[in-house]
Design a protein around this motif. Structure first.
Motif, PDB file in Angstrom:
ATOM      1  N   LEU A 191      -5.213  18.939   4.397  1.00 32.06           N
ATOM      2  CA  LEU A 191      -5.211  17.032   4.403  1.00 32.06           C
ATOM      3  C   LEU A 191      -3.336  16.869   3.299  1.00 32.06           C
ATOM      4  CD1 LEU A 191      -7.832  17.248   2.422  1.00 32.06           C
ATOM      5  CD2 LEU A 191      -7.984  16.415   3.960  1.00 32.06           C
ATOM      6  N   GLU A 192      -3.465  15.905   4.245  1.00 29.80           N
ATOM      7  CA  GLU A 192      -1.643  15.507   3.140  1.00 29.80           C
ATOM      8  C   GLU A 192      -2.555  14.143   2.233  1.00 29.80           C
ATOM      9  OE1 GLU A 192       2.088  15.897   5.037  1.00 29.80           O
ATOM     10  OE2 GLU A 192       1.862  13.791   4.738  1.00 29.80           O
ATOM     11  N   TYR A 193      -1.318  14.185   1.186  1.00 29.72           N
ATOM     12  CA  TYR A 193      -1.525  12.627   0.306  1.00 29.72           C
ATOM     13  C   TYR A 193       0.141  12.796   0.510  1.00 29.72           C
ATOM     14  CZ  TYR A 193       0.218   9.754  -3.519  1.00 29.72           C
ATOM     15  OH  TYR A 193      -0.072   8.581  -4.655  1.00 29.72           O
ATOM     16  N   GLU A 194       0.331  11.292   0.245  1.00 23.90           N
ATOM     17  CA  GLU A 194       1.892  10.197   0.702  1.00 23.90           C
ATOM     18  C   GLU A 194       2.058   9.422  -0.136  1.00 23.90           C
ATOM     19  OE1 GLU A 194       5.067   8.936   4.250  1.00 23.90           O
ATOM     20  OE2 GLU A 194       3.067   9.756   4.338  1.00 23.90           O
ATOM     21  N   ARG A 195       3.167   9.347  -0.739  1.00 20.75           N
ATOM     22  CA  ARG A 195       3.415   8.708  -2.281  1.00 20.75           C
ATOM     23  C   ARG A 195       4.858   7.298  -1.339  1.00 20.75           C
ATOM     24  NH1 ARG A 195       1.881   4.223  -5.887  1.00 20.75           N
ATOM     25  NH2 ARG A 195       3.384   4.103  -7.307  1.00 20.75           N
ATOM     26  N   ILE A 196       4.278   6.775  -0.860  1.00 23.24           N
ATOM     27  CA  ILE A 196       5.537   5.337  -1.019  1.00 23.24           C
ATOM     28  C   ILE A 196       6.147   4.855  -1.770  1.00 23.24           C
ATOM     29  CG2 ILE A 196       6.847   3.808   0.874  1.00 23.24           C
ATOM     30  CD1 ILE A 196       3.678   4.744   2.351  1.00 23.24           C
ATOM     31  N   LEU A 197       8.193   5.401  -1.768  1.00 24.66           N
ATOM     32  CA  LEU A 197       8.547   4.430  -3.182  1.00 24.66           C
ATOM     33  C   LEU A 197       8.582   3.316  -2.892  1.00 24.66           C
ATOM     34  CD1 LEU A 197      11.018   7.757  -3.485  1.00 24.66           C
ATOM     35  CD2 LEU A 197       8.814   7.316  -4.435  1.00 24.66           C
ATOM     36  N   SER A 198       9.715   2.664  -3.344  1.00 20.56           N
ATOM     37  CA  SER A 198       9.182   1.289  -4.051  1.00 20.56           C
ATOM     38  C   SER A 198      10.231   0.763  -2.431  1.00 20.56           C
ATOM     39  CB  SER A 198      10.034   0.986  -5.210  1.00 20.56           C
ATOM     40  OG  SER A 198      11.391   0.873  -5.665  1.00 20.56           O
ATOM     41  N   ASP A 199      11.605   1.273  -2.560  1.00 22.04           N
ATOM     42  CA  ASP A 199      11.891   0.397  -1.155  1.00 22.04           C
ATOM     43  C   ASP A 199      11.167   0.723  -0.274  1.00 22.04           C
ATOM     44  OD1 ASP A 199      12.773   3.241  -0.500  1.00 22.04           O
ATOM     45  OD2 ASP A 199      14.838   2.693  -0.601  1.00 22.04           O
ATOM     46  N   GLY A 200      10.639   1.683   0.448  1.00 20.53           N
ATOM     47  CA  GLY A 200       9.697   1.895   1.553  1.00 20.53           C
ATOM     48  C   GLY A 200      10.875   3.083   2.655  1.00 20.53           C
ATOM     49  N   THR A 244       0.874  -1.354   0.018  1.00 21.91           N
ATOM     50  CA  THR A 244      -0.259   0.324   0.093  1.00 21.91           C
ATOM     51  C   THR A 244       1.427   1.451  -0.396  1.00 21.91           C
ATOM     52  OG1 THR A 244      -0.548  -0.357   2.044  1.00 21.91           O
ATOM     53  CG2 THR A 244      -1.813  -1.466   1.160  1.00 21.91           C
ATOM     54  N   LYS A 245       1.220   1.818  -1.448  1.00 24.13           N
ATOM     55  CA  LYS A 245       1.930   3.373  -1.223  1.00 24.13           C
ATOM     56  C   LYS A 245       1.907   4.690  -1.010  1.00 24.13           C
ATOM     57  CE  LYS A 245       5.264   0.239  -3.844  1.00 24.13           C
ATOM     58  NZ  LYS A 245       5.711   0.336  -5.605  1.00 24.13           N
ATOM     59  N   ASN A 246       0.199   3.799  -1.287  1.00 19.66           N
ATOM     60  CA  ASN A 246      -0.324   5.992  -1.156  1.00 19.66           C
ATOM     61  C   ASN A 246      -1.454   5.942   0.069  1.00 19.66           C
ATOM     62  OD1 ASN A 246       0.013   6.759  -3.912  1.00 19.66           O
ATOM     63  ND2 ASN A 246      -1.131   4.260  -4.260  1.00 19.66           N
ATOM     64  N   CYS A 247      -0.899   6.436   0.852  1.00 14.21           N
ATOM     65  CA  CYS A 247      -1.637   7.816   1.852  1.00 14.21           C
ATOM     66  C   CYS A 247      -2.558   8.938   1.986  1.00 14.21           C
ATOM     67  CB  CYS A 247      -0.205   7.875   3.135  1.00 14.21           C
ATOM     68  SG  CYS A 247       0.530   6.153   3.200  1.00 14.21           S
ATOM     69  N   GLY A 276       7.034  17.971   0.116  1.00 13.59           N
ATOM     70  CA  GLY A 276       8.318  17.733   1.085  1.00 13.59           C
ATOM     71  C   GLY A 276       8.540  16.278   0.990  1.00 13.59           C
ATOM     72  N   VAL A 277       9.315  15.656   1.090  1.00 12.23           N
ATOM     73  CA  VAL A 277       9.836  14.308   1.469  1.00 12.23           C
ATOM     74  C   VAL A 277      10.433  14.053   2.982  1.00 12.23           C
ATOM     75  CG1 VAL A 277      12.004  13.346   0.971  1.00 12.23           C
ATOM     76  CG2 VAL A 277      11.105  14.896  -0.648  1.00 12.23           C
ATOM     77  N   LYS A 278      10.422  12.709   3.119  1.00  8.10           N
ATOM     78  CA  LYS A 278       9.874  11.784   4.335  1.00  8.10           C
ATOM     79  C   LYS A 278      11.364  10.647   4.713  1.00  8.10           C
ATOM     80  CE  LYS A 278       5.384  12.862   5.969  1.00  8.10           C
ATOM     81  NZ  LYS A 278       4.083  12.437   5.934  1.00  8.10           N
ATOM     82  N   PHE A 279      11.919  10.327   5.108  1.00  4.30           N
ATOM     83  CA  PHE A 279      12.894   8.889   4.717  1.00  4.30           C
ATOM     84  C   PHE A 279      12.368   8.566   6.603  1.00  4.30           C
ATOM     85  CE2 PHE A 279      15.234  12.960   3.092  1.00  4.30           C
ATOM     86  CZ  PHE A 279      15.487  12.328   2.438  1.00  4.30           C
TER      87      PHE A 279
END
Length: 196
Positions: free
Chosen positions: A54-63, A36-39, A93-96
């Motif tokens: 509101l916020e949309y987040e897309r998790i990249l392939s490696d998580g 589930t890559k979309n939040c 933004g970017v989240k690590f």
């Protein structure tokens, strides 16, 4: 002596194989959680300041990394700490995720925001009879903010999550503003959301 050397080598190999097995299982669990890559989340704490955020987040392939796009609109404008009326803001933004995806995960990352505000500029003058008059003029500006988000997410199920976030950084006012140009900026938030 040969018995002890053999026993030592057997223990070392056994530890290595058990570590590999744990790593292998952890990688399989991580892959299953990144499906589930979309939040999509709503910031409940912003209701207190009369905003819908509101916020949309897309998790990249490696998580281990994601890209987030927050947006907020003010329902009823009011003055903030710096006497600005905020109308809306949008950012990117970017989240690590240092530990990857899981039930509880920590993140850290930068975010850039554009903020639409109305600033009241105060003026005064004296007429020819030395009478004093003052008035305010509302002026619309676009300010920018750079913040570092720091938060934790708890996912009790695969589809639902709650999170606490604290963003700390600086707000840069429009160069035409009469107020101080660079001020500290903080955005605490409590969020609930869905993964899909």
């Amino acid at each position: 002596m040969k018995k002890y050397a053999f026993l030592f080598i057997a223990v070392i190999l056994g530890m290595n194989l058990s570590t590999y097995a744990q790593r292998y299982v952890a990688q399989d669990d991580e892959k299953s959680l990144v499906e589930t890559k979309n939040c999509f989340s709503i910031m409940l704490s912003d209701v207190l300041v009369r905003r819908i955020s509101l916020e949309y987040e897309r998790i990249l392939s490696d998580g281990k990394m994601s890209i987030n796009i927050p947006f907020s609109i003010t329902v009823s404008p009011f003055e903030d700490l710096w006497s600005d009326e905020v109308h809306w803001w949008a950012g990117m933004g970017v989240k690590f995720y240092p530990t990857g995806q899981g039930v509880v995960r920590y993140y850290l990352g930068p975010e850039f925001r554009l903020i639409s505000v109305t600033e009241n500029q105060y003026s005064y003058f004296y007429d020819t009879y030395y009478n004093y008059y003052d008035y305010t003029t509302p002026v619309d500006y676009i300010n920018t903010a750079f913040i570092i988000n720091n938060g934790i997410i708890y996912s009790p199920t695969n589809d639902f999550f709650v999170s606490l976030n604290m963003g700390v950084g600086f707000l840069s006012r429009n160069p035409d503003s009469e107020n101080e140009s660079l001020v500290p900026f903080a955005t605490p938030s409590f969020r609930i959301g869905l993964k899909f």
